[in-house]
Enzyme design. Structure first.
Site, short mmCIF file in Angstrom:
data_model
loop_
_atom_site.label_atom_id
_atom_site.label_comp_id
_atom_site.label_asym_id
_atom_site.label_seq_id
_atom_site.Cartn_x
_atom_site.Cartn_y
_atom_site.Cartn_z
N SER A 245 -10.37 5.37 -0.22
CA SER A 245 -9.16 4.77 -0.78
C SER A 245 -9.46 3.57 -1.68
CB SER A 245 -8.21 4.35 0.35
OG SER A 245 -7.83 5.47 1.12
N HIS A 301 -8.09 -1.87 0.34
CA HIS A 301 -7.39 -1.37 -0.84
C HIS A 301 -7.32 -2.44 -1.93
CE1 HIS A 301 -5.09 2.00 1.50
NE2 HIS A 301 -6.41 2.08 1.61
#
Length: 323
Positions: A245, A301
């Protein structure tokens, strides 16, 4: 002394040799001074090391001579010395003492040739297949081995598992997590690869992975203890993470910053302006960090997003290709 003598002869010929038309290389013919020159140079410098011979025969080694007017172009100089070397190889035994220089040059040439052969689809499918292979490895390999080598944690870094800062970005245990990341990688990665090349796409993926790992480690070491309760029997430094991610976030955010007015289809059906998607992604991850990470690491992230933002800033400054 032999190298200095060779440079002296080149300079002497450059100064005293007959004039050559430097404007039109087509007018250059095998003049009287070239043929005796390279024959004499081979006989006199046959004991030079390999690195010295290379400097005589390659365009870089002849740069000063070309600028002084001995040869009109580097192409002519290369042809002259290459043919001389081939013709004199059987007559003049050359002693090669330094093999390291040409070995390193050969390795560098192979590396460049490999990167030139890369394609956007090749990089994308290579990344996807690597992620799938590691996903399958979770089902057959020892779990402890996978945790130590394919998950990022403060504890792993303390024990010297530095490679996990990259390998965790190729690791998934949930099939839906893998599928969603690889779909996003293919569509957004295709745009980056077609715009800036496959080599840049690969660098951005790895850069986002490393940035996400750094943000995760900082969060777990310094922030998590004050905003989260102790995660069961594990300490915060022992909590591992995995997934592509962060690397994907770097690619997505760069796309959004480059094309903020484009349309992104959420869940393949809902059209949303790209800049709104970017605002939602950053805001959602910041909220997770503020409230404490649960099953999804907002800090990781944000690290990937930071890598994408830095890539965009370097593009604005004209240094995009040096990422």
């Amino acid at each position: 002394m032999r190298r200095q003598l060779g440079v002296g002869l080149l300079t002497k010929i450059a100064r005293n040799g007959p004039s050559i038309n430097l404007i039109s290389p087509k007018s250059v013919s095998p003049s009287s001074f070239l043929i005796p020159f390279y024959r004499r140079s081979l006989s006199e410098y046959s004991t030079l090391s390999r690195s010295h011979l290379w400097k005589l025969c390659c365009p870089n080694g002849l740069r000063g001579t070309i600028q002084n007017g001995a040869f009109p172009t580097s192409l002519v100089a290369t042809r002259v010395f290459s043919s001389a070397l081939l013709q004199g190889r059987g007559k003049f035994p050359v002693t090669f003492r330094n093999r390291r220089s040409l070995a390193s040059f050969s390795l560098d040439s192979r590396r460049r040739s490999f990167f030139r052969r890369l394609t956007t689809d090749g990089v994308l499918w290579g990344l996807i297949m690597t992620n799938v292979a590691v996903f399958m490895l979770w089902n057959v390999a020892d779990t402890k081995f996978m945790v130590k080598n394919f998950m990022i944690s403060v504890e792993n870094i303390k024990h010297g598992q530095l490679h996990t800062m990259i390998t965790n970005a190729f690791s998934h245990r949930d099939a839906f997590h893998l599928f969603s990341n690889m779909v996003g990688l293919y569509f957004f990665g295709s745009s980056i690869g077609q715009t800036f090349g496959p080599q840049y796409l690969l660098k951005l993926y790895l850069g986002g992975a490393i940035a996400g790992s750094i943000f995760y480690l900082v969060y777990q070491a310094f922030i998590a203890p004050s905003v989260e309760s102790k995660p069961g029997r594990l300490s915060h430094s022992q909590v591992p993470a995995l997934g592509a991610s962060a690397a994907l976030n770097a690619i997505i955010l760069l796309n959004i910053l480059l094309y903020p007015t484009s349309t992104i289809y959420l869940e393949f059906f809902v059209p949303v302006p790209a800049y709104l998607v970017g605002v939602f992604l950053i805001g959602n991850d910041m909220w997770k960090v503020w409230k404490g990470n649960t099953e999804i690491s907002g800090a990781s992230h944000l690290g990937g997003a930071a890598a994408g933002a830095l890539a965009w800033l370097s593009k604005r400054k004209g240094r995009f290709g040096r990422f």
